[in-house]
Design an enzyme around this catalytic site. Structure first.
Site, PDB file in Angstrom:
ATOM      1  CB  CYS A 401     -43.892 -30.615  -1.570  1.00 30.30           C
ATOM      2  SG  CYS A 401     -42.393 -30.565  -0.577  1.00 30.30           S
ATOM      3  CG  HIS A 445     -41.689 -27.708  -4.092  1.00 35.28           C
ATOM      4  ND1 HIS A 445     -42.698 -27.896  -3.167  1.00 35.28           N
ATOM      5  CD2 HIS A 445     -42.267 -27.816  -5.320  1.00 35.28           C
ATOM      6  CE1 HIS A 445     -43.832 -28.115  -3.814  1.00 35.28           C
ATOM      7  NE2 HIS A 445     -43.595 -28.069  -5.126  1.00 35.28           N
ATOM      8  CG  ASP A 461     -45.890 -28.754  -7.511  1.00 33.19           C
ATOM      9  OD1 ASP A 461     -46.075 -29.647  -6.666  1.00 33.19           O
ATOM     10  OD2 ASP A 461     -45.304 -27.677  -7.262  1.00 33.19           O
TER      11      ASP A 461
END
Lengths: 651, 305
Positions: A401, A445, A461
């Protein structure tokens, strides 16, 4: 003068208590201290069993010096709780060598108590708390033992249990009323280092450290609707500055009325595990915030004090939210990139979006690049060089991420779209035994927020594009581990899940009711019983008054029991002899109160010669129990049995 | 049952007819290291009892007839200048014996009485600065005539307390008296009487009696009795702690002589009127309480179960 008990009666139990006390600390102690303890204690067992010579006073002093020197070398200037624990362990390892007097043994047992207490510096999870109870029980049993070395250890344990049970009411009173100190105890940072959470900046690798940690970050209890996995974005921290390598926080200003309006609200209470920082987590975007929180312009929440203890707070969030407003100057800053760093990435972004019309299309094109670019989601990415984004996009193409968010944000800024990175947690495991989610450190995250001129801040995202499983199934699924687990351990895994969920549910309750009992809850409780505690000193006063009442009441009760004149407890002998005389009474043979047992037996036998034998048997047993020095073990049982069987026929 | 004891009782009772209870009590008192006060009319057999006890147990016997002109030296002994040896020579008095019969103790002056009573308490006498130990065992049987009061010095309560028991002999019953008249229990038998067969010395028996077990329940009962004398409106003053010890010692002796190495409430009940009779007075009349009344009162105290 107390008689010295033989060492084998006390040394082994004391060593046992020390080992039990130190066991939960093994992961925190440096390896050499563990070997040190094991070696010393092993040698002490050797002196006992095989008669090895014990070290003399000089050698003991040298060992102490070595231990302290080692400690100083290990911890240097970081004299935190870990260093104190190390000192305790080193001394607890040496002390049994000089257990010459009763006092020495007492001190060693108290060392064990101290070691048990240090568990509280580490964590207050349910498992550790239960273990501490066991450990205190064993240590107390050993304390009983060194004062009664001839008794059986099971009896020592029993007495220890009784003592602990007697301490329970006091424990409850102290728990409820002992002033909850606002802030940390003694101003100490109780954790050695940052165990969890985020820091003020994000550099490559910082999130992957969290991912290896499956400790609970927080638990969220929902009142009603729980948002689906794809909406479980827990916002914690926003990074707006980028120096080409590292993202860091901007100094934000607190916002007074800037809560965004929206719809699809979820109301929930969070039990946040201590993380030493001040940030609080909330579902995007918070719509009602607790009194103890401060809202910042970037829609993050912060606690007024660092979170050193489990913190419980209630809030609600709108999972669909409207655009806010933003200062144009500020937005302009969010399109800046350091010069001469990551030139390829900037070039690439411009190239991809050349033909795109609006902001939406630009975002889509870049996301498509990530989707089709052959990127791999992994937690073990290769090291990146001086231009980390370029290296990632064109060389390694492996990352998680953090890499995707960073690269995406850089590319957004390259094409003039304001972008920033949001850190927090994604997901949370729903526990079937309660309406709550457990969010772990490995749910950490980061994602990207971009400014859309019409729709305000948009959450994008990029990780979702590369590894969609990460969003819906959590980390394990994204890495393809659970699949394997399920394949090989299907049935067991299910059962294990059940046990784990059950344990989680109990832990959540423990966390909510015991750890989350804070200054605010205590104040509410005191107000209910009519004491207004404005600060912790007034709750200290309330505690003092209640303790005084408790002490006086206990002393009164003891005095009543002890000083009550002629208080003869009705015991089994008395009860059954009374039963015997009642049986004879029904047969017309009344015992006068001043009659002794022999006279009564003589009187009864004279009137009922048919009963003589049984009356005499019972009377003999009674006299044996009451007046002879040492009644046999079976006498009481015999006596009771004979009286039960005694049924004089009424003539 | 203690066989030695039973045979002694039988043997003494064959001389002192119809007085078995008093014989048992006198022996109980002796073995409890106490002293005995007999209060009765002359001619009832007080002297016989003391003599036969001494004879049967193989102990030395001395008798002093107390009179008003008696001096302490008459009991304890005097030093007399021996002209031949040119030195004082001590002539021990009758107190240097094992069984001492002090007849009509209330006839002597308090000074003389206290000389004997001190000897009883201390088991030693101090004459002319020199302390001399008395014999062991040392047992005093004192007698008092309850009717004659003119010219007597009744023992004060504090002195009465030195006697473990006080008993009355009373008239013999008709059958016993008939035997006396027939000459069965005559003095002649006393002269011919042999020492009783015993497996243990008096001192050993006394030592064993101290070992008799007093259970908590027994002590509870004893304390209830003592507390009763202190709180009941019937008594002028309650029993002293010394009286409590005396009661326990007497009960121990009774229990041992009746074959037990522990005490039961009955042991206490038996000795109770004899040990407390001369120590308690009625609150209403200030007089001593008759034995029947005393037993009735004590029967009100429940035995702990």
């Amino acid at each position: 003068m107390m008689k010295m008990p033989p060492p084998h009666k006390t040394l082994l139990p004391i060593l046992f208590a020390l080992v039990v006390a130190i066991l939960p600390h093994i992961v925190r102690l440096p390896l050499w201290i563990i070997f040190w303890c094991a070696g010393m204690w092993g040698y002490q067992v050797g002196t006992l069993k095989s008669g090895w010579p014990g070290p003399g006073i000089v050698l003991r002093r040298i060992l102490t010096g070595i231990g302290i020197a080692g400690l100083l070398l290990t911890y240097t200037t970081r004299l935190g709780p870990d260093a104190y624990l190390g000192l305790l362990a080193i001394m607890a390892a040496l002390k049994p060598f000089e257990m010459l007097s009763h006092r020495d043994r007492m001190i060693t047992v108290f060392l064990a108590y101290f070691i048990v207490i240090t568990s509280l510096f580490q964590s207050e999870t349910l498992a550790i708390t239960l273990y501490m109870f066991v450990s205190v029980g064993i240590t107390t049993a050993v304390l009983v033992r060194i004062n009664d070395p001839e008794g059986r250890f099971s009896n020592n344990l029993k007495l220890s249990g009784v003592i602990m049970a007697q301490a329970m009411p006091l424990m409850a009173v102290l728990f409820l009323l002992f002033p909850r100190i606002q802030g940390s105890l003694f101003g100490l940072s109780l954790m050695g280092g940052a165990k969890s959470g985020f820091s003020d900046s994000m550099s490559p690798g910082s999130v992957s450290m969290l991912v290896e940690n499956d400790a609970v970050a927080f638990r969220a209890e929902f009142d009603g609707w729980i948002p689906p996995p794809e909406l479980r974005y827990w916002r914690g921290i926003v990074f707006e500055n980028f120096d080409g390598r590292k993202w860091s926080m901007e100094r934000q200003t607190p916002e007074t009325t800037g809560l965004l309006s929206g719809s699809q609200a979820a109301a929930y209470t969070i039990n946040l595990e201590p993380h030493q920082g001040r940030w609080l987590f909330a579902l995007e975007m918070p719509s009602q915030i607790p009194r103890s929180a401060i809202l910042f312009t970037d829609n993050t929440l912060r606690s007024r004090r660092p979170v050193f203890k489990t913190l419980r707070y209630s809030l609600s969030s709108n999972t669909r939210y409207d655009a806010g407003t933003e200062d144009p100057d500020h937005l302009l800053r969010l399109t800046r990139l350091p010069e001469a760093l990551n030139p390829q990435a900037i070039e690439l972004a411009k190239e991809i979006t050349q033909t795109a019309g609006g902001v939406d299309e630009k975002i889509d094109r870049i996301l498509q690049f990530f989707e089709a670019g052959g990127f791999v989601y992994t937690l073990q990415p290769p090291r990146l060089g001086r231009h980390p984004v370029d290296d990632f996009l064109f060389k390694s193409k492996k990352g998680y991420c953090e890499h995707y968010a960073s690269a995406f944000a850089v590319m957004m800024r390259a094409v003039g779209i304001p972008a920033r990175i949001v850190g927090g947690y994604l997901g949370g495991e729903r526990n079937p035994y309660g309406n709550f989610l457990v969010v772990r450190q490995n749910d950490a995250h980061v994602w990207v927020e971009v400014w859309h001129p019409d729709r305000g801040w948009l959450r994008v995202d990029p990780t979702a594009v590369v590894a969609p499983e990460r969003i819906t199934g959590g980390m394990e699924e994204a890495l393809g581990q659970t699949g394997l687990m399920r394949k090989y351990f299907g049935g067991i895994s299910n059962l294990m899940d059940q046990i784990r969920f059950g344990w989680e549910a109990i832990s959540a309750g423990f966390s909510a009711w015991f750890q989350g009992y804070s200054y605010e809850q205590q104040r509410a409780l005191l107000e209910k019983i009519g004491i207004t505690a404005d600060n912790w000193t007034s709750s200290l006063k309330a505690l003092a008054i209640l303790l005084l009442i408790l002490v006086v009441a206990t002393a009164g009760a003891i005095a009543f029991i002890v000083l009550k004149p002629n208080s003869r407890k009705p015991d089994a002998i008395r009860k059954h002899y009374t039963l015997f005389s009642e049986k004879l009474d029904r047969a017309g043979l009344t015992r006068k109160p001043g009659m002794g047992p022999l006279d009564y037996a003589a009187y009864a036998s004279k009137n009922r010669p048919d009963l003589t034998r049984r009356i005499m048997e019972i009377t003999d047993l009674y006299i044996g129990l009451r007046y002879q020095g040492h009644p046999s073990k079976t006498a009481l049982a015999d006596f009771i049995k004979k009286i039960r069987e005694f049924k004089p026929v009424i003539k | 049952m203690n066989d030695d004891f039973e045979s002694i009782v039988r043997q003494i009772s064959s001389v002192l007819l119809g007085k078995e209870v008093q014989v048992r009590l006198a022996l109980t008192c002796l073995f409890a290291r106490g002293h005995l006060l007999i209060e009765d009319l002359p001619g009832i057999g007080k002297t016989t009892l003391a003599k036969v006890l001494a004879k049967c147990l193989g102990m030395e016997f001395q008798r002093i007839q107390f009179t008003s002109d008696m001096l302490p030296g008459d009991i304890l002994g005097v030093s007399i200048f021996d002209q031949n040896a040119a030195a004082f020579h001590f002539h021990p008095g009758p107190v240097f014996t094992q069984v001492l019969l002090a007849d009509e103790i209330n006839r002597a002056t308090p000074k003389t009485q206290s000389a004997l009573l001190e000897a009883m308490e201390e088991q030693q006498v101090t004459i002319e600065g020199e302390t001399r130990a008395l014999a062991k065992p040392f047992f005093v049987v004192a007698t008092q005539n309850p009717l004659e009061h003119s010219g007597t010095f009744p023992l004060p309560e504090s002195q009465l307390d030195r006697f473990l028991m006080r008993i009355q002999l009373g008239y013999p019953d008709r059958a016993a008296e008939k035997k006396i008249l027939q000459g069965v229990g005559a003095q002649s038998i006393l002269e011919d009487m042999n020492t009783c067969q015993m497996h243990d010395s008096v001192l050993n028996i006394q030592a064993k009696i101290s070992q008799v077990h007093a259970s908590d329940t027994f002590i509870d009962y004893l304390q209830d009795i003592i507390a009763f004398t202190r709180t009941s409106p019937h008594f002028y003053v309650g029993l002293s702690p010394r009286a409590g010890l005396a009661l326990q010692q007497a009960a121990r002796s009774w229990a041992h002589l009746h074959g037990r190495d522990y005490m039961v409430p009955e042991d206490l009940q038996v000795v109770l009127p004899w040990v407390t009779g001369h120590r308690l007075r009625s609150r209403a009349e200030g007089m001593e309480i008759p034995r029947n009344k005393l037993m009735e009162l004590f029967a009100q105290v429940p035995v702990p179960l």
